[in-house]
Design a protein around this motif. Structure first.
Motif, PDB file in Angstrom:
ATOM      1  N   LEU A  48       2.115   1.791  -3.446  1.00 44.46           N
ATOM      2  CA  LEU A  48       0.987   2.227  -4.283  1.00 44.46           C
ATOM      3  C   LEU A  48       0.696   3.713  -4.040  1.00 44.46           C
ATOM      4  O   LEU A  48       0.512   4.484  -4.990  1.00 44.46           O
ATOM      5  N   PRO A  66      -2.518   9.788  -7.683  1.00 48.67           N
ATOM      6  CA  PRO A  66      -2.663  11.069  -8.385  1.00 48.67           C
ATOM      7  C   PRO A  66      -2.323  12.273  -7.495  1.00 48.67           C
ATOM      8  O   PRO A  66      -2.042  13.344  -8.010  1.00 48.67           O
ATOM      9  N   VAL A  84      -3.710  -9.428  -4.322  1.00 48.93           N
ATOM     10  CA  VAL A  84      -4.961  -8.718  -4.016  1.00 48.93           C
ATOM     11  C   VAL A  84      -4.746  -7.207  -4.142  1.00 48.93           C
ATOM     12  O   VAL A  84      -5.531  -6.513  -4.783  1.00 48.93           O
ATOM     13  N   ALA A 142      -8.958  -0.089  -1.700  1.00 46.28           N
ATOM     14  CA  ALA A 142      -8.041   1.061  -1.760  1.00 46.28           C
ATOM     15  C   ALA A 142      -7.438   1.186  -3.162  1.00 46.28           C
ATOM     16  O   ALA A 142      -7.295   2.303  -3.689  1.00 46.28           O
ATOM     17  N   THR A 143      -7.093   0.067  -3.771  1.00 47.00           N
ATOM     18  CA  THR A 143      -6.552   0.086  -5.138  1.00 47.00           C
ATOM     19  C   THR A 143      -7.618   0.571  -6.114  1.00 47.00           C
ATOM     20  O   THR A 143      -7.336   1.364  -7.027  1.00 47.00           O
ATOM     21  N   HIS A 183     -13.279  -4.590 -14.835  1.00 51.05           N
ATOM     22  CA  HIS A 183     -11.941  -4.809 -14.283  1.00 51.05           C
ATOM     23  C   HIS A 183     -12.075  -5.399 -12.884  1.00 51.05           C
ATOM     24  O   HIS A 183     -12.759  -4.816 -12.047  1.00 51.05           O
ATOM     25  N   VAL A 184     -11.422  -6.530 -12.656  1.00 57.48           N
ATOM     26  CA  VAL A 184     -11.517  -7.176 -11.345  1.00 57.48           C
ATOM     27  C   VAL A 184     -10.452  -6.580 -10.421  1.00 57.48           C
ATOM     28  O   VAL A 184      -9.253  -6.787 -10.620  1.00 57.48           O
ATOM     29  N   VAL A 185     -10.900  -5.818  -9.436  1.00 54.56           N
ATOM     30  CA  VAL A 185      -9.980  -5.184  -8.473  1.00 54.56           C
ATOM     31  C   VAL A 185     -10.488  -5.528  -7.065  1.00 54.56           C
ATOM     32  O   VAL A 185     -11.404  -4.887  -6.557  1.00 54.56           O
ATOM     33  N   PRO A 186      -9.894  -6.531  -6.429  1.00 56.02           N
ATOM     34  CA  PRO A 186     -10.445  -6.971  -5.139  1.00 56.02           C
ATOM     35  C   PRO A 186     -10.186  -6.013  -3.976  1.00 56.02           C
ATOM     36  O   PRO A 186     -10.943  -6.018  -3.027  1.00 56.02           O
ATOM     37  N   ASN A 187      -9.126  -5.218  -4.068  1.00 56.93           N
ATOM     38  CA  ASN A 187      -8.783  -4.353  -2.940  1.00 56.93           C
ATOM     39  C   ASN A 187      -9.437  -2.974  -3.104  1.00 56.93           C
ATOM     40  O   ASN A 187      -9.152  -2.261  -4.068  1.00 56.93           O
ATOM     41  N   MET A 223       0.822  -1.209   0.000  1.00 59.90           N
ATOM     42  CA  MET A 223       0.000   0.000   0.000  1.00 59.90           C
ATOM     43  C   MET A 223       0.859   1.263   0.000  1.00 59.90           C
ATOM     44  O   MET A 223       0.521   2.247  -0.652  1.00 59.90           O
ATOM     45  N   ALA A 248      -4.269  -6.405  -7.768  1.00 62.38           N
ATOM     46  CA  ALA A 248      -5.278  -7.030  -8.637  1.00 62.38           C
ATOM     47  C   ALA A 248      -4.649  -7.924  -9.701  1.00 62.38           C
ATOM     48  O   ALA A 248      -4.956  -7.814 -10.888  1.00 62.38           O
ATOM     49  N   ARG A 285      -9.653   7.338  -9.289  1.00 63.16           N
ATOM     50  CA  ARG A 285      -9.179   8.726  -9.259  1.00 63.16           C
ATOM     51  C   ARG A 285      -8.149   8.986 -10.361  1.00 63.16           C
ATOM     52  O   ARG A 285      -7.993  10.120 -10.814  1.00 63.16           O
ATOM     53  N   ARG A 286      -7.433   7.941 -10.764  1.00 58.37           N
ATOM     54  CA  ARG A 286      -6.456   8.114 -11.857  1.00 58.37           C
ATOM     55  C   ARG A 286      -7.118   8.055 -13.228  1.00 58.37           C
ATOM     56  O   ARG A 286      -6.454   8.167 -14.254  1.00 58.37           O
ATOM     57  N   LEU A 300      -7.928   4.301  -5.953  1.00 57.18           N
ATOM     58  CA  LEU A 300      -6.826   4.982  -6.650  1.00 57.18           C
ATOM     59  C   LEU A 300      -7.034   4.928  -8.164  1.00 57.18           C
ATOM     60  O   LEU A 300      -6.847   5.921  -8.867  1.00 57.18           O
ATOM     61  N   ALA A 301      -7.412   3.739  -8.647  1.00 60.19           N
ATOM     62  CA  ALA A 301      -7.621   3.562 -10.099  1.00 60.19           C
ATOM     63  C   ALA A 301      -8.737   4.465 -10.597  1.00 60.19           C
ATOM     64  O   ALA A 301      -8.654   5.040 -11.687  1.00 60.19           O
ATOM     65  N   GLU A 320      -8.556   5.365 -14.480  1.00 63.04           N
ATOM     66  CA  GLU A 320      -8.426   4.035 -15.082  1.00 63.04           C
ATOM     67  C   GLU A 320      -9.738   3.262 -14.988  1.00 63.04           C
ATOM     68  O   GLU A 320      -9.885   2.198 -15.573  1.00 63.04           O
ATOM     69  N   LEU A 321     -10.667   3.760 -14.167  1.00 65.55           N
ATOM     70  CA  LEU A 321     -12.000   3.170 -14.046  1.00 65.55           C
ATOM     71  C   LEU A 321     -13.024   4.294 -14.155  1.00 65.55           C
ATOM     72  O   LEU A 321     -12.732   5.433 -13.794  1.00 65.55           O
ATOM     73  N   TYR A 335      -2.831  -1.094 -10.903  1.00 64.36           N
ATOM     74  CA  TYR A 335      -3.331  -2.459 -10.752  1.00 64.36           C
ATOM     75  C   TYR A 335      -3.303  -3.191 -12.085  1.00 64.36           C
ATOM     76  O   TYR A 335      -3.168  -2.582 -13.152  1.00 64.36           O
TER      77      TYR A 335
END
Lengths: 334, 576
Positions: free
Chosen positions: A168, A174, A281, B279-280, B273-277, A165, A284, B286-287, B283-284, B289-290, A183
């Motif tokens: 990351l 950002p 995890v 927090a990730t 998109h499979v993102v299990p976490n 984390m 991802a 906000r960037r 972030l994605a 990417e999603l 990810y």
């Protein structure tokens, strides 16, 4: 030497079979160990649930007895049992089909390994290389040694989740530095089935996290062993004969400290196939760690047992190779 | 210097490659790409298996059923059918008269006919396929009568009668026989033979051959086979990573006017998109990417709402998921309703909502959502947090408070609260309940448990209290799987083990009643009974927290799963 090796291989195979059998039998005989069509969140049609559940169990061939016999009350079932069927498949090199999607377990494992191996092997190689370099530097520089010791203990105390984390949030954020992907993998990665350059940025953070987490395990014992070697009289002799510090470290001290390093590497080797569920995890990544964790949660026993069998085999193989390497370095160890 | 150059080169390479990575997908003005966050893989896209909500969502892009649910209006609307079915009762049978949409065609150009519905029902009833769940759903359909004059007309012949037959009859995906059974193995096997619980059908050669062909796992990952009458086709599926669908260049509903929301499909490409976490995933998002993040955790949703409201739209309609504190009424200590009522008064509902839902979510008196005003029993008061009153109720139930806690006939009152170890909301709720109970000297031990083991414990009734989420909808009020005595144990999902002959009769009457006035009256009676008997105390209805990039319009949020209408998404007009 050959006889000792053959004996060790046979012992390793026997151990692998025992581990896999224990996992197979325990995972199915524990309460809640088998898969169910309906869960607390997913109820069936009223009056149909028992029938549907029975059909599901029959399709997965779970209605047959688990083992050859039952202890309490005692009963002999004979060969039509789940364990016998599984052993038969195993002897033909098959690990069965996943309960969830009917795909062959070997295919699931192969697909997960395609991602896990580049990730974990590169992390292990980087950690091993870095560990060797840093240990050599620290062995003859007390200040480096003190600094690296503190840093390694600090890293060792951090949970892998925290390392992942922090990376990351530092390098894919950002609000800070948005340098690397947060990810996943490029969409064409699995389809190609091979490493492509476009995947490299996606691997940087996970590999870095795994490297940082495994580095202390390699660095600390090697650093200690090398420092011990540097205090031996043969090193003083070598230096007195004019051997440079670098040569003395690599050619004289390292071979004597290497068994410690090789044994630690062998301990870390199963992680190469087991993956790192936490990192997979966080970033991802659909690797072995996630595959096994999800299989355990869904009671997908064939996938779980196949994965455990593979990891056990790699662990035993790593120990075997470590024994051989150590014996070559020091025949007294065989 | 050389080392510096190498490091710089590597870094530039990485950054260069990152710039080339597909994190920013191209958008076409008319057919945009939408990237959605999923916490897990759908596991299977086989249209007869559908193991989870993600598989259902993906399948609804590939296949169509006769009817579909329009989320915002909370109604069933025609999809592959031209209209809602006409219902006719005759003797002990129900006849549902359907007509397929006159323009509906498969991708090979052949029309979708009644024979395709017959084929689909054959597949759903065929033994040996992973269709056990859907087979139960259509088990009331006994036969299909086709119309010789109009190949698009057909009648579903159903056993008995229930008001829900109309909606349930249209909820299974219609499969193309030319792709699923190209050798026409099932053509010679009558539907009635398959719908009868006759084990001999499994030994029919055609059925066995079809089983073997259908159960080849590779077929259900192949975009050439995974193809229905839906607007999208599978473009790629990297298990555990990403599932991608692209819009068919020609879809049968493209020319329809006026286009209803159900027959609209705007995005050119949909990526899950499979993102299990979480927090990730945040972030994605906000960037960039999603684009869509459904079912966001409460803290992330609240934080994003304050920090990034210029980039995202936020929705939080109340869902039909209700979190309950379930009580095992068959445990000796909990047999008396007054004890259960006392426990319900020990829940600090408002504090729970603040702590777990950040003030969102909706309190309720029962299992029925307050949004459904026509059946929700609003005369019942919301249960307060009243520890003193709880202590009085415990005394009335025969419990005496001593220095070592509460006792009745020498037996201490100690309770075990089980919940899923992986759920943060449950952990918070459990801790708060434990604190409240401690205030009146009632010890509650917490048992966070692995989900599979927890299911087994609940199924066997080996718990006192447990936290659970119940999934409902505004259409079906068949509460028998949750509350009927026949659903105790492995026969259903009645984990509180509540029920008696009278409550079973009430549940069956509710199920069979069509008249909405009578149904509402009966459902209110049931809510009163549950309020008094307290087999569980409902804590709150969860909100469907959804964040969507401002680039998109026509999100059509709703309380029904998945909480948004992906095919309706369009690019929002550019802001001045």
């Amino acid at each position: 030497m050959v006889r000792a090796l053959v004996l060790r291989v046979l012992r390793a195979l026997g151990t692998a079979w025992l581990i896999a059998s224990a996992v197979f039998l325990l995972s199915r005989s524990l309460p809640g160990g088998g898969p169910h069509l309906f869960t607390d969140e997913r109820a069936g049609t009223f009056g149909q649930q028992t029938t549907a559940e029975a059909q599901y169990q029959r399709r997965l061939e779970l209605q047959t007895p688990l083992f050859y016999f039952r202890l309490l009350p005692g009963r002999w079932y004979g060969t039509p049992n789940q364990y016998h069927t599984w052993l038969g498949q195993l002897s033909r090199g098959q690990l069965g089909q996943s309960y969830r999607d009917d795909v062959a377990v070997t295919e699931h494992l192969a697909q997960a390994l395609r991602l896990t191996l580049p990730l974990t092997v590169s992390a292990l190689c980087v950690a091993a290389g870095l560990g060797l370099l840093l240990a050599q530097c620290a062995a003859r520089r007390p200040r480096w040694y003190r600094w690296l010791l503190s840093a390694a203990y600090f890293l060792d105390s951090l949970p892998l989740f925290v390392i992942g984390m922090v990376l990351l949030l530092l390098l894919a954020n950002p609000d800070f530095l948005s340098l690397l992907p947060a990810y996943g993998l490029p969409a064409d990665y699995s389809a190609a089935g091979a490493l492509s350059w476009s995947a490299v940025p996606y691997f940087v953070l996970p590999v870095l996290a795994l490297t940082l987490s495994s580095l202390p395990a390699l660095l600390l014992p090697l650093m200690g062993a090398l420092r011990e070697q540097w205090q031996q009289p043969y090193m003083v002799t070598a230096r007195a004969k004019g051997v440079s510090p670098r040569q003395a470290g690599w050619r004289h001290a390292l071979p004597n400290a290497a068994p410690v390093f090789i044994t630690r590497l062998a301990d870390l080797a199963p992680g190469v196939v087991a993956g790192a569920v936490v990192i997979e995890v966080v970033f991802a990544l659909p690797g072995m760690g996630r595959l096994l964790a999800e299989a355990a949660a869904a009671r997908d026993v064939p996938v779980l047992v196949g994965g455990v069998l593979l990891i056990a085999a790699v662990r035993l193989l790593a120990w075997l190779l470590a024994d051989v390497a150590n014996a070559l370095l020091d025949p007294r160890l065989l | 210097m050389l080392r510096f150059a190498v490091i710089w080169g590597l870094l530039s390479g990485i950054l260069g490659l990152t710039a080339c990575s597909p994190s920013s997908s191209p958008h076409s003005a008319s057919a945009p790409t939408v990237r959605v966050c999923w916490p897990r893989d759908p596991e299977s896209l086989n249209p007869v298996t559908l193991p989870n909500a993600y598989a259902v969502q993906a399948n609804n892009l590939l296949y169509q059923s006769l009817l579909t649910v329009d989320g915002p209006t909370r109604r069933h609307v025609p999809w592959l059918a031209a209209d809602l079915p006409a219902v006719e009762h005759r003797d002990s049978l129900t006849f549902l008269h359907y007509r397929l949409h006159p323009q509906a065609t498969w991708d090979n150009g052949t029309p979708i006919l009644a024979q395709d519905v017959v084929f689909t029902l054959k597949v759903l009833n065929c033994p040996g396929l992973p269709n056990e769940s859907l087979r139960g759903l259509v088990s009331f359909i006994r036969d299909v009568q086709t119309d010789a004059a109009d190949p698009r007309r057909f009648t579903l012949v159903c056993r008995g009668y229930a008001p829900e037959y109309r909606d349930n009859s249209g909820e299974f995906p219609i499969l193309p026989a030319y792709l699923v059974d190209p050798q026409a193995r099932l053509r010679s096997v009558p539907l009635q033979q398959l719908t009868q619980a006759d084990s001999s059908v499994a030994s029919v050669a055609a059925v066995q051959t079809f089983q073997q062909e259908f159960n080849q796992a590779a077929r259900w990952r192949d975009p050439r086979t995974l193809r229905g009458s839906g607007p999208y086709q599978l473009a790629g599926w990297q298990a555990g990573q990403q599932v991608t669908f692209v819009r068919k260049p020609r879809w049968w509903a493209d020319g329809l006017k006026p286009a209803t929301p159900a027959l609209t499909a705007n995005p050119g490409r949909i990526e899950f998109h499979v993102v299990p976490n979480p927090a990730t995933a945040l972030l994605a998002l906000r960037r960039g990417e999603l684009d869509v993040y459904p079912n966001m955790p409460g803290p992330d949703f609240a934080r994003l709402k304050t920090s990034d409201s210029s980039s995202f739209r936020f929705y939080s309609p109340a869902s039909y998921r209700v979190v309950v504190l379930e009580m095992n009424v068959q445990q000796p200590a909990l047999r008396d309703a007054r004890t259960r009522q006392a426990l319900a008064l020990l829940v600090d509902y408002d504090r729970l909502l603040r702590a777990t839902q950040y003030g969102q979510g909706q309190r309720t008196t029962g299992l029925i959502s307050p949004r459904e005003k026509w059946v929700y029993h609003d005369s019942l008061p919301l249960r307060p947090y009243a520890p003193a009153e709880a202590a009085t109720l415990l005394q009335r139930a025969g419990w005496q408070r001593g220095p070592d806690g509460w006792r009745r006939a020498g037996q201490p009152l100690t309770l075990r609260l089980f919940y899923s170890a992986s759920d943060r909301t449950y952990a918070t709720v459990a801790l708060l309940f434990q604190q409240s109970a401690r205030q009146i000297g009632l010890p509650v031990t917490l048992h966070p448990t692995e989900a599979g083991q927890l299911s087994e414990l609940r199924r066997n009734g080996e718990f006192d209290l447990s936290l659970r989420t119940l999934y409902g909808n505004p259409f079906a009020y068949d509460l028998r799987p949750l509350l009927h005595t026949g659903s105790i144990g492995s026969g259903g999902a009645n984990r509180s083990r509540f029920g008696n002959a009278a409550s079973d009769r009430l549940l069956e009457t509710i199920y069979a009643t069509e008249d909405s006035v009578s149904k509402a009256r009966l459902l209110r009676r049931l809510q009163t009974l549950l309020y008094q008997e307290v087999p569980f105390t409902p804590l709150f209805f969860e909100p469907n927290r959804l964040a969507v990039s401002r680039r998109f319009a026509h999100v059509r949020p709703s309380g029904l799963e998945p909480g948004y209408d992906l095919p309706s998404f369009t690019l929002a007009p550019a802001q001045p």
